[in-house]
Design a protein around this motif. Structure first.
Motif, PDB file in Angstrom:
ATOM      1  N   ILE A  11       0.704  -1.377   0.198  1.00 49.39           N
ATOM      2  CA  ILE A  11       0.009   0.305   0.552  1.00 49.39           C
ATOM      3  C   ILE A  11       0.707   0.874  -0.119  1.00 49.39           C
ATOM      4  O   ILE A  11       1.930   1.405   1.437  1.00 49.39           O
ATOM      5  CB  ILE A  11      -0.530   0.111   1.209  1.00 49.39           C
ATOM      6  N   VAL A  12       0.641   2.185  -1.295  1.00 42.10           N
ATOM      7  CA  VAL A  12       1.059   3.253  -0.851  1.00 42.10           C
ATOM      8  C   VAL A  12       0.417   4.753  -0.634  1.00 42.10           C
ATOM      9  O   VAL A  12       1.003   5.512  -0.354  1.00 42.10           O
ATOM     10  CB  VAL A  12       2.117   3.861  -1.892  1.00 42.10           C
ATOM     11  N   ALA A  13      -0.707   4.679  -0.518  1.00 43.29           N
ATOM     12  CA  ALA A  13      -1.961   5.192   0.297  1.00 43.29           C
ATOM     13  C   ALA A  13      -2.796   5.000   0.788  1.00 43.29           C
ATOM     14  O   ALA A  13      -3.418   4.056   0.393  1.00 43.29           O
ATOM     15  CB  ALA A  13      -1.733   7.056  -0.993  1.00 43.29           C
ATOM     16  N   PHE A  14      -3.384   5.506   1.280  1.00 41.93           N
ATOM     17  CA  PHE A  14      -4.414   4.884   2.257  1.00 41.93           C
ATOM     18  C   PHE A  14      -4.778   6.405   2.887  1.00 41.93           C
ATOM     19  O   PHE A  14      -4.229   7.232   4.610  1.00 41.93           O
ATOM     20  CB  PHE A  14      -4.138   4.007   3.808  1.00 41.93           C
ATOM     21  N   GLU A  15      -5.910   7.318   2.183  1.00 40.61           N
ATOM     22  CA  GLU A  15      -6.200   8.618   2.715  1.00 40.61           C
ATOM     23  C   GLU A  15      -7.138   8.714   3.152  1.00 40.61           C
ATOM     24  O   GLU A  15      -8.423   8.542   1.982  1.00 40.61           O
ATOM     25  CB  GLU A  15      -6.355   9.320   1.653  1.00 40.61           C
ATOM     26  N   PRO A  16      -8.340   8.939   4.484  1.00 37.62           N
ATOM     27  CA  PRO A  16      -9.410   9.571   4.339  1.00 37.62           C
ATOM     28  C   PRO A  16      -9.503  10.939   3.854  1.00 37.62           C
ATOM     29  O   PRO A  16      -8.874  11.919   3.767  1.00 37.62           O
ATOM     30  CB  PRO A  16      -9.234   9.131   6.115  1.00 37.62           C
ATOM     31  N   ILE A  17     -10.464  10.271   3.074  1.00 37.83           N
ATOM     32  CA  ILE A  17     -11.321  11.648   1.972  1.00 37.83           C
ATOM     33  C   ILE A  17     -12.595  12.561   3.110  1.00 37.83           C
ATOM     34  O   ILE A  17     -13.669  11.618   3.487  1.00 37.83           O
ATOM     35  CB  ILE A  17     -11.642  11.228   1.161  1.00 37.83           C
ATOM     36  N   GLU A  18     -12.581  13.251   2.976  1.00 42.80           N
ATOM     37  CA  GLU A  18     -13.461  14.217   3.611  1.00 42.80           C
ATOM     38  C   GLU A  18     -15.125  14.836   2.307  1.00 42.80           C
ATOM     39  O   GLU A  18     -14.439  14.888   1.289  1.00 42.80           O
ATOM     40  CB  GLU A  18     -13.064  15.885   4.029  1.00 42.80           C
ATOM     41  N   PRO A  19     -15.573  14.694   2.603  1.00 47.03           N
ATOM     42  CA  PRO A  19     -17.098  14.714   1.261  1.00 47.03           C
ATOM     43  C   PRO A  19     -17.057  15.811   1.023  1.00 47.03           C
ATOM     44  O   PRO A  19     -16.924  17.250   2.093  1.00 47.03           O
ATOM     45  CB  PRO A  19     -18.164  13.770   1.794  1.00 47.03           C
ATOM     46  N   SER A  20     -16.786  15.895  -0.267  1.00 50.66           N
ATOM     47  CA  SER A  20     -17.163  17.569  -0.751  1.00 50.66           C
ATOM     48  C   SER A  20     -18.910  18.095  -0.374  1.00 50.66           C
ATOM     49  O   SER A  20     -19.931  17.075   0.415  1.00 50.66           O
ATOM     50  CB  SER A  20     -17.104  17.872  -2.617  1.00 50.66           C
ATOM     51  N   LEU A  21     -18.616  19.532  -0.767  1.00 52.30           N
ATOM     52  CA  LEU A  21     -19.706  19.781  -0.827  1.00 52.30           C
ATOM     53  C   LEU A  21     -21.090  19.753  -1.827  1.00 52.30           C
ATOM     54  O   LEU A  21     -22.244  19.025  -1.515  1.00 52.30           O
ATOM     55  CB  LEU A  21     -20.115  21.230  -0.815  1.00 52.30           C
ATOM     56  N   ARG A  22     -20.633  18.560  -3.000  1.00 56.96           N
ATOM     57  CA  ARG A  22     -21.474  17.663  -3.565  1.00 56.96           C
ATOM     58  C   ARG A  22     -21.817  16.602  -3.648  1.00 56.96           C
ATOM     59  O   ARG A  22     -22.385  16.089  -3.801  1.00 56.96           O
ATOM     60  CB  ARG A  22     -20.613  17.771  -4.943  1.00 56.96           C
ATOM     61  N   ASP A  23     -20.624  15.710  -3.142  1.00 58.77           N
ATOM     62  CA  ASP A  23     -21.184  14.789  -2.279  1.00 58.77           C
ATOM     63  C   ASP A  23     -22.157  14.923  -0.810  1.00 58.77           C
ATOM     64  O   ASP A  23     -23.189  14.298  -1.225  1.00 58.77           O
ATOM     65  CB  ASP A  23     -19.846  14.319  -1.825  1.00 58.77           C
ATOM     66  N   LEU A  24     -22.329  15.764  -0.560  1.00 55.73           N
ATOM     67  CA  LEU A  24     -22.800  16.474   0.980  1.00 55.73           C
ATOM     68  C   LEU A  24     -24.211  16.290   0.392  1.00 55.73           C
ATOM     69  O   LEU A  24     -25.644  16.076   0.881  1.00 55.73           O
ATOM     70  CB  LEU A  24     -22.425  17.506   1.730  1.00 55.73           C
ATOM     71  N   TYR A  25     -24.071  17.263  -0.625  1.00 50.63           N
ATOM     72  CA  TYR A  25     -25.801  18.533  -1.379  1.00 50.63           C
ATOM     73  C   TYR A  25     -26.642  16.513  -2.061  1.00 50.63           C
ATOM     74  O   TYR A  25     -27.668  16.736  -1.749  1.00 50.63           O
ATOM     75  CB  TYR A  25     -25.200  18.781  -2.164  1.00 50.63           C
ATOM     76  N   LEU A  26     -25.410  15.880  -2.523  1.00 58.52           N
ATOM     77  CA  LEU A  26     -26.072  14.773  -3.643  1.00 58.52           C
ATOM     78  C   LEU A  26     -26.813  14.038  -2.269  1.00 58.52           C
ATOM     79  O   LEU A  26     -28.364  13.564  -1.715  1.00 58.52           O
ATOM     80  CB  LEU A  26     -25.109  13.654  -4.485  1.00 58.52           C
ATOM     81  N   HIS A  27     -25.908  13.337  -1.541  1.00 61.66           N
ATOM     82  CA  HIS A  27     -26.955  12.618  -0.327  1.00 61.66           C
ATOM     83  C   HIS A  27     -28.020  12.738   0.343  1.00 61.66           C
ATOM     84  O   HIS A  27     -29.042  12.586   0.696  1.00 61.66           O
ATOM     85  CB  HIS A  27     -25.445  12.636   1.108  1.00 61.66           C
ATOM     86  N   VAL A  28     -27.839  14.368   0.832  1.00 62.17           N
ATOM     87  CA  VAL A  28     -29.112  15.024   1.347  1.00 62.17           C
ATOM     88  C   VAL A  28     -30.234  14.881   0.304  1.00 62.17           C
ATOM     89  O   VAL A  28     -31.500  14.837   0.726  1.00 62.17           O
ATOM     90  CB  VAL A  28     -28.715  16.801   2.169  1.00 62.17           C
ATOM     91  N   ILE A  29     -30.317  15.777  -0.723  1.00 64.71           N
ATOM     92  CA  ILE A  29     -31.586  15.602  -2.056  1.00 64.71           C
ATOM     93  C   ILE A  29     -31.606  14.127  -2.257  1.00 64.71           C
ATOM     94  O   ILE A  29     -32.581  13.597  -1.966  1.00 64.71           O
ATOM     95  CB  ILE A  29     -30.689  16.301  -3.194  1.00 64.71           C
ATOM     96  N   GLU A  30     -31.121  13.062  -2.345  1.00 64.41           N
ATOM     97  CA  GLU A  30     -30.935  11.622  -2.537  1.00 64.41           C
ATOM     98  C   GLU A  30     -32.169  11.212  -1.176  1.00 64.41           C
ATOM     99  O   GLU A  30     -32.658  10.956  -1.929  1.00 64.41           O
ATOM    100  CB  GLU A  30     -30.107  10.945  -2.355  1.00 64.41           C
ATOM    101  N   ASN A  31     -31.859  11.684  -0.004  1.00 63.23           N
ATOM    102  CA  ASN A  31     -32.584  10.842   1.101  1.00 63.23           C
ATOM    103  C   ASN A  31     -33.717  11.765   1.229  1.00 63.23           C
ATOM    104  O   ASN A  31     -34.739  10.984   1.682  1.00 63.23           O
ATOM    105  CB  ASN A  31     -31.028  11.118   2.743  1.00 63.23           C
ATOM    106  N   ALA A  32     -33.656  12.714   1.074  1.00 62.26           N
ATOM    107  CA  ALA A  32     -34.874  13.270   0.973  1.00 62.26           C
ATOM    108  C   ALA A  32     -35.997  12.945   0.091  1.00 62.26           C
ATOM    109  O   ALA A  32     -37.249  13.243   0.316  1.00 62.26           O
ATOM    110  CB  ALA A  32     -35.126  15.082   0.627  1.00 62.26           C
ATOM    111  N   HIS A  33     -35.913  12.003  -1.034  1.00 63.34           N
ATOM    112  CA  HIS A  33     -36.545  11.663  -2.023  1.00 63.34           C
ATOM    113  C   HIS A  33     -36.920  10.119  -1.381  1.00 63.34           C
ATOM    114  O   HIS A  33     -37.476   9.951  -1.575  1.00 63.34           O
ATOM    115  CB  HIS A  33     -35.317  11.632  -3.413  1.00 63.34           C
ATOM    116  N   GLU A  34     -35.650  10.223  -0.675  1.00 69.18           N
ATOM    117  CA  GLU A  34     -36.338   7.904   0.067  1.00 69.18           C
ATOM    118  C   GLU A  34     -37.555   8.753   1.238  1.00 69.18           C
ATOM    119  O   GLU A  34     -37.871   7.466   1.339  1.00 69.18           O
ATOM    120  CB  GLU A  34     -34.902   7.915   0.637  1.00 69.18           C
TER     121      GLU A  34
END
Lengths: 310, 405
Positions: free
Chosen positions: A287-310
């Motif tokens: 393994i040369v990289a193991f990097e936790p990534i913070e979700p972007s605003l776009r990810d957060l937005y899509l997640h919130v919108i998808e959850n609202a639709h569900e």
């Protein structure tokens, strides 16, 4: 860049505002507050009620319910004179010269002719419109027209500037110019309220966000606040070999987001033990990289919108 | 107040530079100049040969007929012939005349056959009128010239109301008729300009930027004020042309339709101005409201068409009112909004209108301006932000009726 003296304590409160158009509930109880000097992003899909909310803040539409106040005082024409607005539906008087156009909008906001002319000249220079200043607006390209519209919205040095889709239709160079202008306004203490579908630009510019859909609040707060609502953790692992992929796919609730020649990105449940996972990966691959990534605003937005639709 | 003046001056300048206004001003001025000068030009221009006639028949008839026709002045006689053969067009051309009047005696009556290249050049009624003394002389054996002085045909019947004499009455009719046409042209043209201006702001998508920058009431009232200023400017330009061209005509011996306008009585001028403003304001607020509903410039005609109907009806009723200013239906029409400014002006220009009626009409017109302004402003406020499918008439009516936009 024009300087403005603003109060750090001025706050705009939008409290449960509603607006109906016949049987359509355009806004059905949106609430948020904006601290003076911050940049606020209003996000939502098309038809979610963003523009209607902005129009109610600007006094163009009257709310059917709820309140909007500035420093605890209900908004009136005098207070709204300190607001600026760049609407999504925007145009110019085609035959009017660029310089006259910006000056005219300054005068409409009650600015005296000398100040209006001087501030117009400053905006023309800042937006690199000197060579077009004495030409009719109709002769300008769409991008340059949009810069004139920004100047018209901000020439009177508003305390709060509301911008509906300010980057739409701009090429990257002009988008970057507008972004830098907005940053300068922000630095000078102007409160900005933005609506845009260009998430990466909002993420770079805004300090606070409100996501709405179907006229209702879905989420609000800073980027950190929104990330706290993210249900899992995201990690990027390199190399993205078959062995690595095999281990990641065994994790229940895991989901591949992206894979390329170099790495693979996975969404994993929040309870995932990263130390244990890393040990498993190291056992099968270099393994040369193991990097936790913070979700972007776009990810957060899509997640919130998808959850609202569900 | 400053913002009102800013919008007003910007609107005036913007409209002054617009092609529609410039073309309208030039076209209107040319039309006025043409109306003013054309009759004089026609009168002074040399007659073509079709305006000359030949007379044929026995010398006892042809000689006096020539004298009578020329005394009347409408049919100059170039040739008198005794032969009574039907001419050919080539013969008329050779004689340089457009017609031949063949005279003959049938018992105690005169018979006239007209051979003409252009029927409009010889009016039977004019010939009948001119030769009546000759006809009577055949039965009475008296001199036709003497009879002509004794005969008064037709019996003059003319209404003279608050004028000193019939000439003044005729002049007042002529003036009122021309002013009505000017009133119509000014109102229609400037209302259309206002409609186009509002629709342009909507279609160019500048409306929302404007609405967020300035109070709508100020915006709308400044736009209407600018239109009124421009209309008055246009009116002034037209009247200057009339004064310059018509003044010369009024002093000349030739009477033309525009001559009375050159010496417009002050009272009539004030009435014209007052009813123009009242009529224009009523139309302007309606057109501004309607213009805000237009999403595409192609839809302008569909919106403006129905709105012009009342103005056309108003013009027709007002022209009818010139001949019968106190007929019951005319009096009623002088109180109907939109129609009232035309009809009441028409009545005032040619007759005495009771003060109570004048005040009532003025009150109704002012009230309607205010009512229409309220409705137009509501429509404007909502319409300026409506994009996509234009609202139906029912939706527009509901918007007007709603208390809050």
């Amino acid at each position: 860049m024009p300087q403005r003296k603003g109060s750090p304590f001025s706050v705009l409160f939008v409290n449960g505002v509603r607006k109906d158009f016949g049987n359509v509930h355009a806004v059905a109880g949106v609430s948020f507050s904006i601290v003076a000097g911050t940049t606020f992003g209003l996000l939502g899909p098309n038809g979610s009620g963003k523009t209607t909310t902005m129009r109610m803040i600007l006094g163009i539409l009257t709310p059917d319910g709820g309140t909007i106040s500035w420093n605890g005082t209900p908004l009136d024409a005098r207070i709204r004179d300190r607001f600026g607005y760049l609407p999504e539906e925007r145009g110019l008087y085609g035959r009017m010269r660029v310089r006259d156009h910006i000056t005219y909008f300054g005068r409409l906001r009650g600015i005296g002719k000398p100040d209006s002319s001087r501030w117009t000249a400053e905006w023309i220079e800042r937006l690199e419109l000197q060579q077009f200043a004495d030409r009719p607006c109709a002769e300008l390209s769409k991008g340059n027209q949009q810069k004139v519209q920004v100047a018209c919205a901000a020439v009177h040095r508003p305390e709060i500037l509301v911008l509906d889709e300010p980057f739409s239709g701009l090429d990257p160079v002009n988008a970057e110019l507008i972004l830098s202008v907005l940053r300068e306004l922000q630095t000078n203490g102007t409160t900005l309220v933005l609506s845009s579908h260009e998430m990466w630009q909002l993420e770079r510019l805004c300090t606070d966000f409100c996501i709405i859909a179907r006229g209702r609040n879905l989420a609000a707060g800073t980027l950190a606040d929104l990330r706290r609502g993210w249900p899992g953790r995201r990690v990027r692992v390199a190399p993205g070999s078959a062995q690595v992929l095999q281990i990641l796919e065994t994790i229940e609730g895991g989901r591949q987001i992206e894979r390329n020649d170099v790495s693979v990105t996975f969404d994993l449940p929040a309870a995932t033990d990263f130390a244990s996972l890393l040990r498993s990966l190291v056992a099968v691959e270099s393994i040369v990289a193991f990097e936790p990534i913070e979700p972007s605003l776009r990810d957060l937005y899509l997640h919130v919108i998808e959850n609202a639709h569900e | 107040m400053n913002i009102f003046v800013t919008v007003l001056s910007a609107e005036v300048m913007r409209r002054l530079r617009s092609r529609a206004f410039v073309v309208g001003l030039i076209f209107g001025s040319l039309s006025i100049a043409l109306i003013t000068r054309l009759p004089a030009l026609m009168a002074s221009s040399a007659f073509g040969q079709e305006h000359y006639a030949a007379v044929a028949g026995p010398a006892a008839l042809a000689g006096p007929a020539k004298a009578l026709l020329e005394k009347d002045g409408s049919l100059p006689v170039r040739i008198v012939r005794e032969s009574a053969t039907a001419p050919t067009p080539a013969m008329l051309a050779a004689w340089h005349v457009g017609s031949l009047l063949e005279l003959s005696r049938v018992g105690d009556r005169l018979r006239v056959i007209v051979y003409t290249l252009d029927p409009s050049a010889v009016q039977p009624s004019a010939v009948r009128y001119a030769l009546l003394p000759l006809d009577v002389s055949l039965a009475t054996h008296r001199s036709p010239i003497q009879l002509r002085t004794e005969l008064r045909f037709p019996v003059a019947v003319r209404s003279v109301t608050n004028f000193r004499n019939a000439a003044q009455s005729a002049s007042a009719h002529e003036t009122a008729y021309l002013l009505l046409l000017l009133l119509y042209m000014l109102i229609v043209f400037n209302s259309q300009l206002l409609l186009t201006s509002v629709a342009e702001e909507k279609t160019s998508r500048i409306a929302e930027l404007l609405v967020s920058s300035v109070d709508l009431t100020i915006l709308l009232s400044a736009k209407i004020a600018a239109s009124t200023v421009l209309a008055l400017l246009q009116m002034a330009a037209w009247f200057v042309i009339i004064a310059v061209l018509g003044g010369g005509i009024a002093n000349s011996t030739t009477s033309t339709g525009a001559a009375p306008l050159a010496a417009l009585p002050p009272a009539t001028a004030i009435e014209f101005l007052a009813f123009f403003v009242l009529g224009f304001l009523q139309m302007a607020v309606i057109f501004a409201g309607a213009g805000s509903l237009v999403n595409r410039t192609e839809d302008l005609g569909a919106v403006s068409g129905p709105l012009f109907l009342p103005v056309i009806i108003a013009l027709i009723v007002a022209i009818v009112a010139l001949t019968n200013p106190n007929a019951p239906y005319v009096v009623v029409c002088s109180f109907v909004p939109i129609i009232s400014p035309f009809v009441m002006f028409s009545r005032l220009a040619i007759s005495s209108v009771p003060t109570a009626q004048l005040l009532a009409a003025a009150f109704i017109d002012v009230a309607c301006v205010m009512l229409f302004a309220l409705a137009g402003a509501r429509l404007y406020r909502v319409g300026m932000l409506l994009y996509g499918r234009p609202p139906s008439w029912r939706q527009a009516a509901r918007t007007i009726a709603r208390i809050r936009a």
